[in-house]
Motif scaffolding. Structure first.
Motif, mmCIF file in Angstrom:
data_model
loop_
_atom_site.group_PDB
_atom_site.id
_atom_site.type_symbol
_atom_site.label_atom_id
_atom_site.label_comp_id
_atom_site.label_asym_id
_atom_site.label_seq_id
_atom_site.Cartn_x
_atom_site.Cartn_y
_atom_site.Cartn_z
ATOM 1 N N ARG A 168 0.811 -1.215 0.000
ATOM 2 C CA ARG A 168 0.000 0.000 0.000
ATOM 3 C C ARG A 168 0.844 1.263 0.000
ATOM 4 N NH1 ARG A 168 -4.864 -1.064 4.433
ATOM 5 N NH2 ARG A 168 -6.001 -2.665 3.249
ATOM 6 N N SER A 169 0.306 2.305 -0.601
ATOM 7 C CA SER A 169 0.939 3.630 -0.561
ATOM 8 C C SER A 169 0.504 4.345 0.709
ATOM 9 C CB SER A 169 0.515 4.469 -1.761
ATOM 10 O OG SER A 169 0.899 3.879 -2.968
ATOM 11 N N SER A 170 1.399 5.133 1.269
ATOM 12 C CA SER A 170 0.987 6.001 2.366
ATOM 13 C C SER A 170 0.081 7.090 1.794
ATOM 14 C CB SER A 170 2.211 6.639 3.031
ATOM 15 O OG SER A 170 2.758 7.642 2.188
ATOM 16 N N PRO A 171 -0.808 7.653 2.612
ATOM 17 C CA PRO A 171 -1.680 8.726 2.106
ATOM 18 C C PRO A 171 -0.896 9.881 1.503
ATOM 19 C CG PRO A 171 -2.468 7.947 4.236
ATOM 20 C CD PRO A 171 -1.138 7.292 4.004
ATOM 21 N N GLU A 172 0.232 10.221 2.108
ATOM 22 C CA GLU A 172 1.038 11.335 1.609
ATOM 23 C C GLU A 172 1.614 11.008 0.232
ATOM 24 O OE1 GLU A 172 4.713 14.194 3.179
ATOM 25 O OE2 GLU A 172 4.379 12.224 4.081
ATOM 26 N N ALA A 173 2.125 9.799 0.080
ATOM 27 C CA ALA A 173 2.706 9.401 -1.205
ATOM 28 C C ALA A 173 1.639 9.313 -2.289
ATOM 29 C CB ALA A 173 3.431 8.057 -1.059
ATOM 30 N N GLN A 174 0.486 8.769 -1.935
ATOM 31 C CA GLN A 174 -0.591 8.635 -2.910
ATOM 32 C C GLN A 174 -1.081 9.999 -3.375
ATOM 33 O OE1 GLN A 174 -4.325 6.630 -1.699
ATOM 34 N NE2 GLN A 174 -4.013 5.349 -3.488
ATOM 35 N N ALA A 175 -1.133 10.950 -2.464
ATOM 36 C CA ALA A 175 -1.581 12.295 -2.822
ATOM 37 C C ALA A 175 -0.629 12.933 -3.835
ATOM 38 C CB ALA A 175 -1.673 13.159 -1.569
ATOM 39 N N VAL A 176 0.671 12.733 -3.649
ATOM 40 C CA VAL A 176 1.650 13.284 -4.593
ATOM 41 C C VAL A 176 1.534 12.582 -5.937
ATOM 42 C CG1 VAL A 176 4.113 13.528 -5.083
ATOM 43 C CG2 VAL A 176 3.247 14.017 -2.792
ATOM 44 N N LEU A 177 1.392 11.261 -5.917
ATOM 45 C CA LEU A 177 1.320 10.496 -7.164
ATOM 46 C C LEU A 177 0.143 10.927 -8.025
ATOM 47 C CD1 LEU A 177 2.420 8.011 -8.808
ATOM 48 C CD2 LEU A 177 0.650 6.668 -7.649
ATOM 49 N N LEU A 178 -1.007 11.148 -7.399
ATOM 50 C CA LEU A 178 -2.233 11.415 -8.153
ATOM 51 C C LEU A 178 -2.518 12.897 -8.369
ATOM 52 C CD1 LEU A 178 -4.573 8.693 -6.591
ATOM 53 C CD2 LEU A 178 -3.240 8.573 -8.706
ATOM 54 N N SER A 179 -1.713 13.768 -7.800
ATOM 55 C CA SER A 179 -1.961 15.198 -7.977
ATOM 56 C C SER A 179 -1.544 15.623 -9.384
ATOM 57 C CB SER A 179 -1.182 16.010 -6.938
ATOM 58 O OG SER A 179 0.210 15.811 -7.101
ATOM 59 N N PRO A 180 -2.353 16.466 -10.036
ATOM 60 C CA PRO A 180 -1.995 16.933 -11.385
ATOM 61 C C PRO A 180 -0.680 17.700 -11.379
ATOM 62 C CG PRO A 180 -4.276 17.475 -10.834
ATOM 63 C CD PRO A 180 -3.626 17.023 -9.571
ATOM 64 N N LYS A 181 0.132 17.458 -12.392
ATOM 65 C CA LYS A 181 1.404 18.165 -12.517
ATOM 66 C C LYS A 181 1.191 19.468 -13.297
ATOM 67 C CE LYS A 181 4.014 14.820 -10.762
ATOM 68 N NZ LYS A 181 2.966 13.843 -10.396
ATOM 69 N N PRO A 182 1.928 20.510 -12.967
ATOM 70 C CA PRO A 182 1.822 21.768 -13.726
ATOM 71 C C PRO A 182 2.139 21.537 -15.204
ATOM 72 C CG PRO A 182 3.037 22.109 -11.687
ATOM 73 C CD PRO A 182 2.861 20.634 -11.828
ATOM 74 N N ALA A 183 1.470 22.280 -16.051
ATOM 75 C CA ALA A 183 1.667 22.113 -17.496
ATOM 76 C C ALA A 183 2.866 22.896 -18.018
ATOM 77 C CB ALA A 183 0.413 22.551 -18.241
ATOM 78 N N ASP A 184 3.254 23.960 -17.312
ATOM 79 C CA ASP A 184 4.394 24.748 -17.786
ATOM 80 C C ASP A 184 5.698 24.099 -17.340
ATOM 81 O OD1 ASP A 184 5.494 26.671 -15.220
ATOM 82 O OD2 ASP A 184 3.510 25.751 -15.029
ATOM 83 N N ARG A 185 6.742 24.308 -18.107
ATOM 84 C CA ARG A 185 8.011 23.630 -17.873
ATOM 85 C C ARG A 185 8.583 23.925 -16.485
ATOM 86 N NH1 ARG A 185 13.603 24.013 -18.546
ATOM 87 N NH2 ARG A 185 14.591 22.176 -19.508
#
Length: 305
Positions: A168-185
């Protein structure tokens, strides 16, 4: 030239049709007459996630190393005609509406495994040592389960069995994994530092994460593929029963600092596969810091010898 005096092609960067209509970008290192080692990347990761220096070091030890972009990532085939709304997909799965979830996913984990095997076929390689990391470990397991005659050995790294109670992923790790990444470089590169949450506590480096993010963005920024890859993994289900029946020599590698895929995933994989070897690495998280490459490469050379 290797230490034994044999010349070898250091790198090639072509593209091959692995499945009908699916073209896979790949690179090779080393002498094609050496045993083939296929490196499979993880969720949303391009082939450059297997660092070039790591690949060269493994090739120097007498292995023909192949790294490639999974479908929907990097420079391989994209499935733009099949958008996946991640929130709607996860809601369908959470509510048990599996038929709706299946309808959203344009391909399966088996399709992704067949891509890797199809690449080997295109290269004229009948059997290979398969090494998969994270989602790549799941894909590698699937290759070995579905086509064991083509997999000389399996190495499953920082991965799990598909059973929800393990890895299982920790809640903190899962939140980072699934959070949208910025579109700008610039934003994308800065956001990469958040991946430190699941990295090595001792060797994790924000600078290295930013560097890989910059290289990835410039090579092939393509966030749309992640939702489809995620759907394929989630819908693959448990491999526990199949792993119990697997007779491919198996090595399981897991970092003790991993909170994205808890080490219980690696322990469970090694427990299920008959005769599997388990290597737990201190000071490694859901990453492969250069400081532990020696231990990993030694283990791979021994396992694939």
């Amino acid at each position: 030239m290797r230490e034994d005096g044999r010349c070898w092609d250091t790198l090639s960067m072509p593209i091959a049709e692995a499945s009908p209509g699916v073209f896979i970008e790949y690179e090779t290192f080393g002498d094609p007459s050496d045993p083939a080692v296929l490196l499979v990347t993880g969720f949303g990761a391009q082939l450059i996630a297997w660092h070039e220096d790591f690949c060269r070091a493994l090739a120097e030890r007498g292995r023909h190393v192949i790294r490639y972009d999974n479908r929907d990532c990097g420079l391989s085939t994209k499935f733009d005609d099949h958008p996946v709304d991640v929130d709607r997909f996860t809601s369908a799965v959470s509510s048990g509406d599996i038929s709706s979830a299946l309808a959203m996913a344009p391909y399966t984990l088996q399709d992704m495994a067949d891509d890797g095997l199809g690449l080997l076929t295109a290269l004229g390689i009948e059997r290979a040592h398969v090494v998969g990391s994270s989602m790549g470990g799941v894909i590698a397991q699937t290759m070995a389960i579905s086509h064991p005659a083509r997999v000389l050995t399996l190495t499953s790294m920082m991965s799990s069995t598909g059973e929800p109670e393990y890895g299982r992923s920790s809640p903190e790790a899962q939140a980072v994994l699934l959070s949208p990444k910025p579109a700008d470089r610039e934003g994308y590169i800065a956001a990469a530092e958040k991946d430190l949450v699941w990295g090595s506590k001792r060797y994790g480096s924000a600078a290295l994460l930013r560097g890989l993010a910059a290289e990835s963005y410039d090579r092939a920024y393509y966030p749309a593929g992640s939702g489809r890859q995620l759907a394929a993994v989630i819908l693959s289900g448990s491999r526990a029963d199949a792993l119990r029946e697997l007779r491919v020599p198996t090595l399981v590698i897991h970092g003790l600092d991993d909170i994205l895929t808890d080490p219980s995933g690696g322990r469970r994989t090694a427990q299920l596969v008959p005769g599997a070897k388990l290597l737990l690495i201190a000071d490694m998280g859901h990453d492969r810091p250069r400081e532990v490459w020696g231990e990993i490469i030694d283990a791979l050379v021994s396992h694939t010898g």
